[in-house]
Write a protein that holds these residues in place. Structure first.
Motif, PDB file in Angstrom:
ATOM      1  N   ALA A   1       0.834  -1.207   0.000  1.00 30.35           N
ATOM      2  CA  ALA A   1       0.000   0.000   0.000  1.00 30.35           C
ATOM      3  C   ALA A   1       0.866   1.255   0.000  1.00 30.35           C
ATOM      4  O   ALA A   1       0.576   2.221  -0.714  1.00 30.35           O
ATOM      5  CB  ALA A   1      -0.921  -0.010   1.217  1.00 30.35           C
ATOM      6  N   GLN A   2       1.940   1.245   0.790  1.00 27.83           N
ATOM      7  CA  GLN A   2       2.833   2.400   0.828  1.00 27.83           C
ATOM      8  C   GLN A   2       3.510   2.609  -0.524  1.00 27.83           C
ATOM      9  O   GLN A   2       3.614   3.740  -1.007  1.00 27.83           O
ATOM     10  CB  GLN A   2       3.881   2.192   1.914  1.00 27.83           C
ATOM     11  CG  GLN A   2       4.771   3.382   2.136  1.00 27.83           C
ATOM     12  CD  GLN A   2       5.777   3.130   3.249  1.00 27.83           C
ATOM     13  OE1 GLN A   2       5.981   2.004   3.670  1.00 27.83           O
ATOM     14  NE2 GLN A   2       6.399   4.184   3.712  1.00 27.83           N
ATOM     15  N   PHE A   3       3.937   1.531  -1.168  1.00 28.24           N
ATOM     16  CA  PHE A   3       4.548   1.623  -2.486  1.00 28.24           C
ATOM     17  C   PHE A   3       3.573   2.197  -3.508  1.00 28.24           C
ATOM     18  O   PHE A   3       3.927   3.078  -4.301  1.00 28.24           O
ATOM     19  CB  PHE A   3       5.035   0.243  -2.938  1.00 28.24           C
ATOM     20  CG  PHE A   3       5.483   0.202  -4.369  1.00 28.24           C
ATOM     21  CD1 PHE A   3       6.691   0.761  -4.740  1.00 28.24           C
ATOM     22  CD2 PHE A   3       4.686  -0.375  -5.344  1.00 28.24           C
ATOM     23  CE1 PHE A   3       7.106   0.725  -6.057  1.00 28.24           C
ATOM     24  CE2 PHE A   3       5.089  -0.410  -6.660  1.00 28.24           C
ATOM     25  CZ  PHE A   3       6.310   0.151  -7.019  1.00 28.24           C
ATOM     26  N   LEU A   4       2.322   1.706  -3.482  1.00 24.56           N
ATOM     27  CA  LEU A   4       1.318   2.211  -4.423  1.00 24.56           C
ATOM     28  C   LEU A   4       1.025   3.687  -4.180  1.00 24.56           C
ATOM     29  O   LEU A   4       0.878   4.456  -5.134  1.00 24.56           O
ATOM     30  CB  LEU A   4       0.035   1.385  -4.317  1.00 24.56           C
ATOM     31  CG  LEU A   4       0.123  -0.028  -4.888  1.00 24.56           C
ATOM     32  CD1 LEU A   4      -1.161  -0.783  -4.612  1.00 24.56           C
ATOM     33  CD2 LEU A   4       0.409   0.014  -6.371  1.00 24.56           C
ATOM     34  N   ARG A   5       0.938   4.078  -2.910  1.00 25.32           N
ATOM     35  CA  ARG A   5       0.697   5.489  -2.601  1.00 25.32           C
ATOM     36  C   ARG A   5       1.813   6.367  -3.151  1.00 25.32           C
ATOM     37  O   ARG A   5       1.560   7.411  -3.756  1.00 25.32           O
ATOM     38  CB  ARG A   5       0.592   5.679  -1.084  1.00 25.32           C
ATOM     39  CG  ARG A   5      -0.795   6.003  -0.633  1.00 25.32           C
ATOM     40  CD  ARG A   5      -0.842   6.298   0.853  1.00 25.32           C
ATOM     41  NE  ARG A   5      -1.230   5.061   1.525  1.00 25.32           N
ATOM     42  CZ  ARG A   5      -0.539   4.446   2.464  1.00 25.32           C
ATOM     43  NH1 ARG A   5       0.583   4.949   2.905  1.00 25.32           N
ATOM     44  NH2 ARG A   5      -0.965   3.341   3.000  1.00 25.32           N
ATOM     45  N   ARG A   6       3.063   5.946  -2.940  1.00 25.22           N
ATOM     46  CA  ARG A   6       4.199   6.723  -3.445  1.00 25.22           C
ATOM     47  C   ARG A   6       4.193   6.789  -4.961  1.00 25.22           C
ATOM     48  O   ARG A   6       4.421   7.853  -5.554  1.00 25.22           O
ATOM     49  CB  ARG A   6       5.510   6.104  -2.975  1.00 25.22           C
ATOM     50  CG  ARG A   6       6.036   6.658  -1.689  1.00 25.22           C
ATOM     51  CD  ARG A   6       7.453   6.190  -1.487  1.00 25.22           C
ATOM     52  NE  ARG A   6       7.522   4.746  -1.654  1.00 25.22           N
ATOM     53  CZ  ARG A   6       8.059   3.918  -0.784  1.00 25.22           C
ATOM     54  NH1 ARG A   6       8.575   4.376   0.309  1.00 25.22           N
ATOM     55  NH2 ARG A   6       8.088   2.631  -1.012  1.00 25.22           N
ATOM     56  N   THR A   7       3.923   5.666  -5.614  1.00 20.37           N
ATOM     57  CA  THR A   7       3.923   5.617  -7.074  1.00 20.37           C
ATOM     58  C   THR A   7       2.832   6.510  -7.655  1.00 20.37           C
ATOM     59  O   THR A   7       3.072   7.270  -8.599  1.00 20.37           O
ATOM     60  CB  THR A   7       3.728   4.167  -7.552  1.00 20.37           C
ATOM     61  OG1 THR A   7       4.757   3.369  -6.990  1.00 20.37           O
ATOM     62  CG2 THR A   7       3.783   4.074  -9.059  1.00 20.37           C
ATOM     63  N   ILE A   8       1.649   6.439  -7.074  1.00 24.71           N
ATOM     64  CA  ILE A   8       0.534   7.249  -7.572  1.00 24.71           C
ATOM     65  C   ILE A   8       0.787   8.727  -7.345  1.00 24.71           C
ATOM     66  O   ILE A   8       0.541   9.551  -8.224  1.00 24.71           O
ATOM     67  CB  ILE A   8      -0.787   6.793  -6.915  1.00 24.71           C
ATOM     68  CG1 ILE A   8      -1.171   5.408  -7.452  1.00 24.71           C
ATOM     69  CG2 ILE A   8      -1.905   7.794  -7.163  1.00 24.71           C
ATOM     70  CD1 ILE A   8      -2.314   4.757  -6.718  1.00 24.71           C
TER      71      ILE A   8
ATOM     72  N   THR B   1       3.687  10.224  -7.102  1.00 29.51           N
ATOM     73  CA  THR B   1       4.750  10.649  -8.018  1.00 29.51           C
ATOM     74  C   THR B   1       4.195  10.823  -9.426  1.00 29.51           C
ATOM     75  O   THR B   1       4.506  11.819 -10.103  1.00 29.51           O
ATOM     76  CB  THR B   1       5.896   9.618  -8.028  1.00 29.51           C
ATOM     77  OG1 THR B   1       6.392   9.469  -6.703  1.00 29.51           O
ATOM     78  CG2 THR B   1       7.013  10.057  -8.942  1.00 29.51           C
ATOM     79  N   GLY B   2       3.381   9.878  -9.868  1.00 34.70           N
ATOM     80  CA  GLY B   2       2.762   9.994 -11.190  1.00 34.70           C
ATOM     81  C   GLY B   2       1.865  11.212 -11.294  1.00 34.70           C
ATOM     82  O   GLY B   2       1.878  11.923 -12.305  1.00 34.70           O
ATOM     83  N   ALA B   3       1.094  11.471 -10.249  1.00 34.78           N
ATOM     84  CA  ALA B   3       0.212  12.649 -10.253  1.00 34.78           C
ATOM     85  C   ALA B   3       1.030  13.934 -10.297  1.00 34.78           C
ATOM     86  O   ALA B   3       0.646  14.906 -10.978  1.00 34.78           O
ATOM     87  CB  ALA B   3      -0.691  12.631  -9.021  1.00 34.78           C
ATOM     88  N   ALA B   4       2.151  13.973  -9.607  1.00 36.22           N
ATOM     89  CA  ALA B   4       3.007  15.163  -9.636  1.00 36.22           C
ATOM     90  C   ALA B   4       3.556  15.400 -11.036  1.00 36.22           C
ATOM     91  O   ALA B   4       3.594  16.546 -11.513  1.00 36.22           O
ATOM     92  CB  ALA B   4       4.148  15.014  -8.636  1.00 36.22           C
ATOM     93  N   HIS B   5       3.968  14.321 -11.722  1.00 33.37           N
ATOM     94  CA  HIS B   5       4.492  14.475 -13.083  1.00 33.37           C
ATOM     95  C   HIS B   5       3.392  14.929 -14.042  1.00 33.37           C
ATOM     96  O   HIS B   5       3.639  15.788 -14.900  1.00 33.37           O
ATOM     97  CB  HIS B   5       5.094  13.159 -13.578  1.00 33.37           C
ATOM     98  CG  HIS B   5       6.385  12.813 -12.931  1.00 33.37           C
ATOM     99  ND1 HIS B   5       7.498  13.623 -12.965  1.00 33.37           N
ATOM    100  CD2 HIS B   5       6.757  11.733 -12.206  1.00 33.37           C
ATOM    101  CE1 HIS B   5       8.487  13.068 -12.305  1.00 33.37           C
ATOM    102  NE2 HIS B   5       8.058  11.916 -11.824  1.00 33.37           N
ATOM    103  N   ILE B   6       2.215  14.379 -13.907  1.00 29.01           N
ATOM    104  CA  ILE B   6       1.100  14.792 -14.764  1.00 29.01           C
ATOM    105  C   ILE B   6       0.744  16.245 -14.497  1.00 29.01           C
ATOM    106  O   ILE B   6       0.497  17.021 -15.424  1.00 29.01           O
ATOM    107  CB  ILE B   6      -0.118  13.863 -14.552  1.00 29.01           C
ATOM    108  CG1 ILE B   6       0.193  12.481 -15.115  1.00 29.01           C
ATOM    109  CG2 ILE B   6      -1.371  14.440 -15.203  1.00 29.01           C
ATOM    110  CD1 ILE B   6      -0.841  11.425 -14.778  1.00 29.01           C
TER     111      ILE B   6
END
Length: 75
Positions: free
Chosen positions: A25-32, A34-39
């Motif tokens: 869950a922590q990995f998914l939160r970080r990945t999402i 980070t992706g949202a920040a790039h978008i």
């Protein structure tokens, strides 16, 4: 003695699975995030380069459409 072993085994399995689930869950939160920040950064750059109001409204409409795609259609 076997009952104690079975109890300890089930406790260890629950502990390990909860830690694994927490890590996932922590990995998914970080990945999402980070992706949202790039978008968000990419959209800001696009928004700054667009001059006309009509084009900005079209881009905003596309973004809103994409964001609403995950909602279920009521039947």
């Amino acid at each position: 003695m076997p009952a104690v072993f079975i109890l300890l085994r089930s406790l260890v399995i629950r502990l390990l699975s909860s830690r694994l689930a927490g890590s996932v869950a922590q990995f998914l939160r970080r990945t999402i995030s980070t992706g949202a920040a790039h978008i968000g950064t990419a959209l800001r750059h696009v928004w700054e380069r667009i001059r006309s109001q009509e084009s900005k409204e079209a881009v905003l409409g596309c973004v809103l459409c994409i964001l609403n795609m995950h909602k279920k259609v009521e039947t």
